[in-house]
Design a protein around this motif. Structure first.
Motif: not given
Length: 331
Positions: A251-262, A287-288
C-alpha cells in the motif's frame, strides 16, 4: 494470429495471470455514454459482485481488480492445491451452483445410490469439472456471460457485450507480479477517474485500504479484506498461501507510485522510494515505466529474462518480442 489459451496458461510456469476484457463497439457500456449521457455506472457494481462471488466457487483467487468504464482488469491466482482437496460431492455442488450439470449428477444429488458403472461415469465428469473450476478461461467465460445477459436484458437487445476473446498475460516472477498488481490498482488514477487509490471505485485497492484502516494489524491474514487473496508477507520457509509481500509495504508502494503518476512531468521521481522496490531490486524509473505501460511493453508473458526464457522455451515460442522490455525493465 492469437495463440490458443493452452499455449498461454501453464501452472508449471506460474499460477498468476493478468486478464483484461473489453466492451464491444468501443462503447462506454459500464459507465456514462458520452452521446446520450445515459448512465450505466451500476453495471460496474454488477461486475464487482459477480467477480467476488465466482471466486468463492472456483479454485481461483482474486489478487487485484479494477473495473473501468468500458473494460476491466483482474489478476487471478489459480489455486490448484484447493481444487485437489475438494471431495467428490463438493465438486458436484460447486459445479451445480454455476451450471445444471447433467442427468447423472442431478440424479446423484437426489439419491446417491447408483450402479458402479454410473458412478464411474459420473467420476469422469467430476474430474472434468474439477479441471474447469481452476481454469481461467472458464472463469472469465462465466463472468462475461453473466454480465452480458443482464446488460442485454436491461437494454432489451441481443448480441455481443464483450469482445470475443479476453487478453491474458502470465506473471512469471515476483517483479512481474508486483508491477502488474500496481498497474491494475492504479488504472483509475492513470485514467483520471480518481486522484487516490482509496477513492478509486470498484477496485481491489479501495477494498483493501478500507479494511486496512479499520484493522488493528493490517498485515495479519485474518484482518485483511475478505474475498481477495491475502498478502502473506515477505518470502520465508514456512509461508502461508498468498501474495509474497507485506500488505503495508504494498500500500505504501501504491501510494508513492500514484503520487508520481499524478505529477505533471512524467520523469519526476521522488528521492525516497519504498523499501519493497529495494527488495525486488527494481530501479525507480523502470518501476514507473512498468506501472504505466505493462500491457503495451509485454504481450503474453511478463517476467525477468531468465523466467521469460524458460517459459518461452517450454512453449516452444520462436518469436520473442517481449525479451527486449524484459531486459530493459526487469533485469
Amino acid at each position: 494470429m492469437p495463440k490458443p489459451r493452452k499455449e498461454q496458461v501453464s501452472l508449471e510456469a506460474t499460477p498468476y495471470y493478468h486478464c483484461v476484457s473489453r466492451c464491444v463497439r468501443r462503447a462506454f457500456l459500464c459507465g456514462t455514454v458520452r452521446d446520450t449521457q445515459q448512465n450505466y455506472e451500476h453495471r460496474r457494481g454488477w461486475l464487482e459482485a459477480e467477480l467476488l462471488k465466482q471466486a468463492q466457487i472456483f479454485a481461483i483467487d482474486i489478487a487485484a481488480y479494477a473495473i473501468m468504464s468500458n473494460h476491466y482488469h483482474v489478476v487471478l491466482h489459480i489455486n490448484k492445491q484447493q481444487a485437489d482437496v475438494w471431495s467428490f460431492d463438493e465438486v458436484i455442488e460447486r459445479w451445480h451452483s454455476l451450471y445444471k450439470g447433467n442427468a447423472l449428477s442431478q440424479r446423484y444429488r437426489l439419491n446417491p445410490t447408483m450402479s458402479q458403472a454410473e458412478k464411474d461415469k459420473l467420476a469422469e465428469y467430476v474430474e472434468l469439472w474439477r479441471e474447469r473450476l481452476m481454469d481461467i478461461s472458464w472463469f472469465m467465460r462465466r463472468l462475461n456471460e453473466t454480465i452480458s445477459r443482464k446488460a442485454n436484458e436491461e437494454d432489451g437487445c441481443t448480441g455481443h457485450f464483450w469482445e470475443g476473446r479476453f487478453k491474458s498475460q502470465a506473471l512469471l516472477d515476483e517483479k512481474a507480479l508486483a508491477a502488474c498488481l500496481a498497474y491494475v490498482d492504479l488504472n483509475p488514477i492513470r485514467a483520471k477517474m480518481a486522484i487516490t487509490p482509496e477513492s478509486s471505485e470498484y477496485t481491489s485497492a479501495k477494498k483493501r485500504i478500507i479494511k486496512a484502516k479499520a484493522s488493528h494489524c493490517a498485515n495479519h491474514p485474518k484482518q485483511q479484506s475478505k474475498g481477495l487473496l491475502i498478502f502473506a508477507g515477505n518470502p520465508k520457509q514456512h509461508m502461508p498461501q498468498g501474495l509474497p509481500f507485506k500488505l503495508t509495504d504494498y500500500l505504501e508502494l501504491l501510494d508513492w507510485t500514484g503520487r508520481i503518476i499524478r505529477k505533471d512531468k512524467r520523469g519526476a521521481i521522488a528521492k525516497e522510494s519504498p523499501p519493497i522496490l529495494q527488495r525486488l531490486n527494481i530501479n525507480t524509473k523502470n518501476w514507473i515505466e512498468l506501472t504505466q505501460t505493462i500491457e503495451t511493453n509485454f504481450k503474453g508473458f511478463i517476467g525477468q529474462p531468465e523466467s521469460l526464457h524458460n517459459t518461452l522455451t517450454h512453449f516452444n515460442r520462436q518469436r520473442r518480442s517481449c525479451v527486449q522490455p524484459s531486459h530493459s525493465l526487469l533485469a
